[in-house]
Design a protein around this motif. Structure first.
Motif, PDB file in Angstrom:
ATOM      1  N   LYS A  33      -4.248  -5.421   2.093  1.00  0.00           N
ATOM      2  CA  LYS A  33      -3.069  -5.497   1.254  1.00  0.00           C
ATOM      3  C   LYS A  33      -1.940  -5.717   1.185  1.00  0.00           C
ATOM      4  N   LEU A  34      -0.923  -6.234   0.753  1.00  0.00           N
ATOM      5  CA  LEU A  34      -0.024  -6.604   0.817  1.00  0.00           C
ATOM      6  C   LEU A  34       1.191  -5.333   0.251  1.00  0.00           C
ATOM      7  N   SER A  35       1.639  -5.201   1.478  1.00  0.00           N
ATOM      8  CA  SER A  35       2.974  -3.573   0.712  1.00  0.00           C
ATOM      9  C   SER A  35       4.216  -4.486   0.451  1.00  0.00           C
ATOM     10  N   ARG A  36       4.293  -3.887  -1.529  1.00  0.00           N
ATOM     11  CA  ARG A  36       5.486  -4.207  -1.706  1.00  0.00           C
ATOM     12  C   ARG A  36       6.666  -2.902  -1.952  1.00  0.00           C
ATOM     13  N   THR A  37       6.606  -2.529  -1.525  1.00  0.00           N
ATOM     14  CA  THR A  37       7.273  -0.729  -1.257  1.00  0.00           C
ATOM     15  C   THR A  37       8.668  -1.770  -0.916  1.00  0.00           C
ATOM     16  N   ALA A  38       9.818  -0.295  -1.392  1.00  0.00           N
ATOM     17  CA  ALA A  38      11.028  -0.816  -0.034  1.00  0.00           C
ATOM     18  C   ALA A  38      11.510  -1.012   1.085  1.00  0.00           C
ATOM     19  N   GLU A  39      10.578   0.302   1.304  1.00  0.00           N
ATOM     20  CA  GLU A  39      10.730   0.617   2.758  1.00  0.00           C
ATOM     21  C   GLU A  39      10.017  -1.216   3.914  1.00  0.00           C
ATOM     22  N   ASN A  40       8.734  -1.137   3.331  1.00  0.00           N
ATOM     23  CA  ASN A  40       8.086  -2.340   3.514  1.00  0.00           C
ATOM     24  C   ASN A  40       7.324  -3.207   3.353  1.00  0.00           C
ATOM     25  N   PRO A  41       8.589  -3.789   2.560  1.00  0.00           N
ATOM     26  CA  PRO A  41       8.169  -5.107   1.732  1.00  0.00           C
ATOM     27  C   PRO A  41       7.656  -6.459   2.449  1.00  0.00           C
ATOM     28  N   ARG A  43       4.558  -6.551   3.914  1.00  0.00           N
ATOM     29  CA  ARG A  43       4.197  -5.634   5.140  1.00  0.00           C
ATOM     30  C   ARG A  43       1.854  -6.077   4.196  1.00  0.00           C
ATOM     31  N   TRP A  44       1.267  -6.323   5.290  1.00  0.00           N
ATOM     32  CA  TRP A  44      -0.067  -6.918   4.977  1.00  0.00           C
ATOM     33  C   TRP A  44      -0.435  -4.990   5.809  1.00  0.00           C
ATOM     34  N   PHE A  45      -1.208  -4.373   5.467  1.00  0.00           N
ATOM     35  CA  PHE A  45      -1.473  -3.261   5.662  1.00  0.00           C
ATOM     36  C   PHE A  45      -3.144  -2.971   5.000  1.00  0.00           C
ATOM     37  N   TYR A  46      -4.179  -2.124   6.072  1.00  0.00           N
ATOM     38  CA  TYR A  46      -5.682  -2.171   5.539  1.00  0.00           C
ATOM     39  C   TYR A  46      -5.660  -0.583   5.636  1.00  0.00           C
ATOM     40  N   THR A  47      -6.614  -1.070   3.660  1.00  0.00           N
ATOM     41  CA  THR A  47      -7.595   0.877   3.534  1.00  0.00           C
ATOM     42  C   THR A  47      -8.784   0.399   2.810  1.00  0.00           C
ATOM     43  N   CYS A  48      -9.169   1.267   3.521  1.00  0.00           N
ATOM     44  CA  CYS A  48     -10.564   1.175   3.450  1.00  0.00           C
ATOM     45  C   CYS A  48     -11.466   1.314   1.969  1.00  0.00           C
ATOM     46  N   TRP A  57      -1.279  -0.616   9.479  1.00  0.00           N
ATOM     47  CA  TRP A  57      -0.391  -1.556   9.351  1.00  0.00           C
ATOM     48  C   TRP A  57      -1.266  -2.704   9.893  1.00  0.00           C
ATOM     49  N   GLU A  58      -0.927  -4.852   9.381  1.00  0.00           N
ATOM     50  CA  GLU A  58      -1.307  -5.165  10.260  1.00  0.00           C
ATOM     51  C   GLU A  58      -0.611  -5.608  11.326  1.00  0.00           C
ATOM     52  N   ASP A  59       0.115  -5.277  11.555  1.00  0.00           N
ATOM     53  CA  ASP A  59       1.363  -6.058  13.033  1.00  0.00           C
ATOM     54  C   ASP A  59       1.142  -4.756  13.566  1.00  0.00           C
TER      55      ASP A  59
END
Ligand SMILES: [Zn+2]
Ligand SMILES: [Zn+2]
Length: 235
Positions: A33-41, A43-48, A57-59
């Motif tokens: 999923k792609l984070s669009r929050t102000a802290e992590n705009p 930024r790709w991340f993974y959830t179960c 976080w992907e990185d």
């Protein structure tokens, strides 16, 4: 074809997806999923999808944490399910299964991760071998082709040489023919001259014989005359 991201477009062409297995339940492939929050705009991340927990976080995923999950090798159902075994002789061993559950239309496809990797390695090795053989065959063909080309070139040279020799021979033959014609003309002239000379000789001989005969006759006559005159004087 191994794709290095989880972009789900064109999945029918792919054999693997690089996935992250949930570190909580250990049996689900995380959703990207792609984070669009102000802290992590952005930024790709993974959830179960099972426990809905944020995973990573992907990185921040370490290289060894990625798992290449195959598409079902038995049907077209898509990416396999993952099952990690914690009991048995090799704990942590991963199995890939048809994504459709048994009893609900599964094709029954199941394969151990390590066995699949070994199979892939074998296939890659065979492919490499085939490619090397193809390259060798190509080089051999090229060599044979070069040898043939050299042979053709040398045959051509020899042919040119023979042609030159033949035309040289033809010139010599023409010259010889001319000489022969000249000689035969000379021979004719000489034969004519010879004929004339022998005729002349014959005539001269005849003339000589006639003259001798005349001389002999005159001699005889003179002797007879002399004998007639002398003999009576002594009688
Ligand atoms: Zn989970
Ligand atoms: Zn299947």
């Amino acid at each position: 074809m191994i794709h290095q991201n989880c972009n789900r477009e064109g999945v029918w062409e792919k054999r693997y997806e690089r996935c992250l297995i949930c570190s909580f339940c250990n049996s689900r492939i995380c959703h990207r999923k792609l984070s669009r929050t102000a802290e992590n705009p952005n930024r790709w991340f993974y959830t179960c999808p099972h426990d809905k927990k944020f995973n990573k976080w992907e990185d921040e995923v370490k290289p060894h944490e990625w798992i290449l999950v195959p598409y079902c090798g038995g049907c077209g159902a898509g990416l396999c399910r993952v099952k990690r075994f914690f009991s048995g002789s090799s704990p942590g061993r991963i199995m890939f299964l048809c994504r459709i559950k048994e009893g609900e239309g599964s094709c029954g496809y199941r394969v151990w991760q390590d066995e699949l990797q070994a199979m892939e390695a074998r296939e890659a090795e065979e492919k490499k071998k085939r490619e090397a053989e193809a390259v060798e065959a190509m080089i051999n063909n090229q060599n044979q082709f070069n040898v043939l080309r050299e042979h053709i070139a040398s045959t051509k040279d020899r042919l040119f040489q023979i042609e030159a020799e033949v035309s040289c021979c033809e010139v010599e033959m023409r010259l010889l023919k001319l000489q022969l014609e000249k000689l035969s003309k000379n021979k004719e002239v000489l034969e004519g001259k010879h004929l004339i000379a022998s005729n002349e000789l014959e005539q001269s001989q005849k003339l000589l014989e006639e003259k001798e005969a005349e001389q002999n006759a005159a001699f005889d006559r003179a002797r007879a005359l002399l004998e007639d005159r002398i003999v009576p004087a002594y009688v």
